[in-house]
Design a protein around this motif. Structure first.
Motif, short mmCIF file in Angstrom:
data_model
loop_
_atom_site.label_atom_id
_atom_site.label_comp_id
_atom_site.label_asym_id
_atom_site.label_seq_id
_atom_site.Cartn_x
_atom_site.Cartn_y
_atom_site.Cartn_z
N MET A 1 0.84 -1.17 0.00
CA MET A 1 0.00 0.00 0.00
C MET A 1 0.89 1.24 0.00
N ILE A 2 0.35 2.31 -0.46
CA ILE A 2 1.06 3.59 -0.47
C ILE A 2 0.69 4.34 0.81
N SER A 3 1.72 4.83 1.48
CA SER A 3 1.52 5.61 2.71
C SER A 3 1.96 7.05 2.45
N TYR A 4 1.17 7.97 2.92
CA TYR A 4 1.49 9.39 2.80
C TYR A 4 1.94 9.98 4.13
N ASP A 5 2.28 9.13 5.09
CA ASP A 5 2.68 9.61 6.42
C ASP A 5 3.87 10.56 6.35
N ILE A 6 4.81 10.30 5.46
CA ILE A 6 5.99 11.16 5.35
C ILE A 6 5.63 12.56 4.84
N LEU A 7 4.52 12.67 4.14
CA LEU A 7 4.07 13.97 3.64
C LEU A 7 3.90 14.97 4.77
N TRP A 8 3.30 14.55 5.86
CA TRP A 8 3.01 15.46 6.98
C TRP A 8 4.32 15.94 7.62
N GLN A 9 5.31 15.07 7.66
CA GLN A 9 6.62 15.44 8.18
C GLN A 9 7.29 16.45 7.24
N THR A 10 7.21 16.19 5.94
CA THR A 10 7.78 17.10 4.95
C THR A 10 7.12 18.47 5.03
N ARG B 1 -6.02 9.48 4.93
CA ARG B 1 -6.54 8.10 5.03
C ARG B 1 -5.71 7.11 4.21
N ASN B 2 -4.63 7.59 3.60
CA ASN B 2 -3.79 6.76 2.73
C ASN B 2 -4.60 6.13 1.60
N GLU B 3 -5.56 6.88 1.09
CA GLU B 3 -6.35 6.43 -0.05
C GLU B 3 -5.65 6.85 -1.34
N SER B 4 -6.06 6.27 -2.44
CA SER B 4 -5.39 6.57 -3.71
C SER B 4 -5.70 7.99 -4.18
N VAL B 5 -4.68 8.61 -4.74
CA VAL B 5 -4.80 9.93 -5.36
C VAL B 5 -4.08 9.87 -6.70
N SER B 6 -4.36 10.82 -7.55
CA SER B 6 -3.76 10.82 -8.89
C SER B 6 -2.29 11.25 -8.83
N THR B 7 -1.58 10.89 -9.87
CA THR B 7 -0.19 11.33 -9.98
C THR B 7 -0.13 12.85 -10.12
N HIS B 8 -1.17 13.43 -10.67
CA HIS B 8 -1.24 14.90 -10.76
C HIS B 8 -1.22 15.52 -9.36
N THR B 9 -1.94 14.92 -8.43
CA THR B 9 -1.96 15.41 -7.06
C THR B 9 -0.58 15.29 -6.43
N ILE B 10 0.10 14.18 -6.64
CA ILE B 10 1.45 13.99 -6.11
C ILE B 10 2.39 15.04 -6.71
#
Length: 69
Positions: A1-10, A37-46
């Motif tokens: 799964m993809i985790s976005y937890d590091i995003l909040w730290q960044t 929620r670590n749900e899927s988002v588009s590559t555009h969002t990333i």
């Protein structure tokens, strides 16, 4: 799964708040919720987050092996 937890730290390191994302960069609150929620988002969002934070993809998301698989 993809985790976005590091995003909040960044974001914290860069001094960017969720409020700033919404008000200054017009990021949808729904997108922020999906990331929380670590749900899927588009590559555009990333890509958008990488531009806003002036960072690499690995500063936004990481792959974590799903224990349920």
């Amino acid at each position: 799964m993809i985790s976005y937890d590091i995003l909040w730290q960044t974001m914290k390191e860069k001094g960017v708040t969720q409020y700033t994302l919404i008000k200054k960069y017009n990021v949808s609150p729904a997108q922020i919720t999906r990331l929380k929620r670590n749900e899927s988002v588009s590559t555009h969002t990333i890509e958008t987050f990488c531009k806003i934070l002036n960072c690499k993809v690995e500063d936004v998301m990481t792959y974590v092996e799903d224990e349920n698989e």
